[in-house]
Design a protein around this motif. Sequence first.
Motif, PDB file in Angstrom:
ATOM      1  N   GLN A 132     -20.675   2.690  28.423  1.00  0.00           N
ATOM      2  CA  GLN A 132     -20.433   3.782  27.845  1.00  0.00           C
ATOM      3  C   GLN A 132     -21.337   5.043  28.371  1.00  0.00           C
ATOM      4  O   GLN A 132     -20.968   6.165  28.062  1.00  0.00           O
ATOM      5  CB  GLN A 132     -20.633   3.791  26.129  1.00  0.00           C
ATOM      6  N   ASP A 151     -20.869  10.633  24.588  1.00  0.00           N
ATOM      7  CA  ASP A 151     -19.959  10.668  25.572  1.00  0.00           C
ATOM      8  C   ASP A 151     -18.988  11.695  25.640  1.00  0.00           C
ATOM      9  O   ASP A 151     -18.085  11.795  24.970  1.00  0.00           O
ATOM     10  CB  ASP A 151     -19.146   9.320  26.051  1.00  0.00           C
ATOM     11  N   TYR A 158     -21.694   6.497  20.184  1.00  0.00           N
ATOM     12  CA  TYR A 158     -21.928   5.231  20.076  1.00  0.00           C
ATOM     13  C   TYR A 158     -23.338   4.908  19.521  1.00  0.00           C
ATOM     14  O   TYR A 158     -24.264   5.667  19.715  1.00  0.00           O
ATOM     15  CB  TYR A 158     -21.853   4.193  21.222  1.00  0.00           C
ATOM     16  N   THR A 170     -19.072   3.236  16.638  1.00  0.00           N
ATOM     17  CA  THR A 170     -18.484   4.137  17.538  1.00  0.00           C
ATOM     18  C   THR A 170     -17.679   5.222  16.608  1.00  0.00           C
ATOM     19  O   THR A 170     -17.080   4.564  15.458  1.00  0.00           O
ATOM     20  CB  THR A 170     -17.243   3.458  18.366  1.00  0.00           C
TER      21      THR A 170
END
Length: 195
Positions: A132, A151, A158, A170
């Motif tokens: 990730q 992200d 996350y 998440t």
Amino acid sequence: SLKLLNTPTAICHYKNNIYCYLSGSHKILQIDSQGNQFEWVSYLSDAKVESIRGKNDKIFVIFEKIGNPQICVYDLSGQLITSWQHSDCSNCNPCNKLAVIGNQVIVGDRSNERLTVYSMTGDRIRRVPCTQLTIISRICEAGDDSVIITDLLSDKVYKLSLTTGQIEWTSADVTMPAAVVCYADQYVLVAAYVR
């Protein structure tokens, strides 16, 4: 009110002081609770500060000089205690890529999709795979054994366990997540870019 001449690109609040790197200034300022500014640490002209964290009566700084990220640990007076090199891509987004949990320093190694866990003296303890983690991810500490990762590419946030390497949760509730910080061991605050 506090007036800064340049844009802060790395900042942290620790023990009633703000430690702030201003882009192009090549120094970290310490700003006390009354707004007084002091030059805390100066860098060579070709270095830029990427991340600042305060923990365990120390200030942890990542700075990059000609594509070589280095982690420096200072006491609260600005005296260098130790430093070590860290591998990461030199073209990665620089902000929020350092977390400190207990006696461990966790740093994103985004070009290799992993987190590197160091001791306080720079000895590598382990590497935690993390697909990730992208070149524009940011991290922060979350409790005793986890980090929060943003992200921007996938619009996700996350929580990753450093022990198991597993994603604990998440969230896709924040569009274009950017900087992240955990507050009062209860909340995850995420800054987002505006489209």
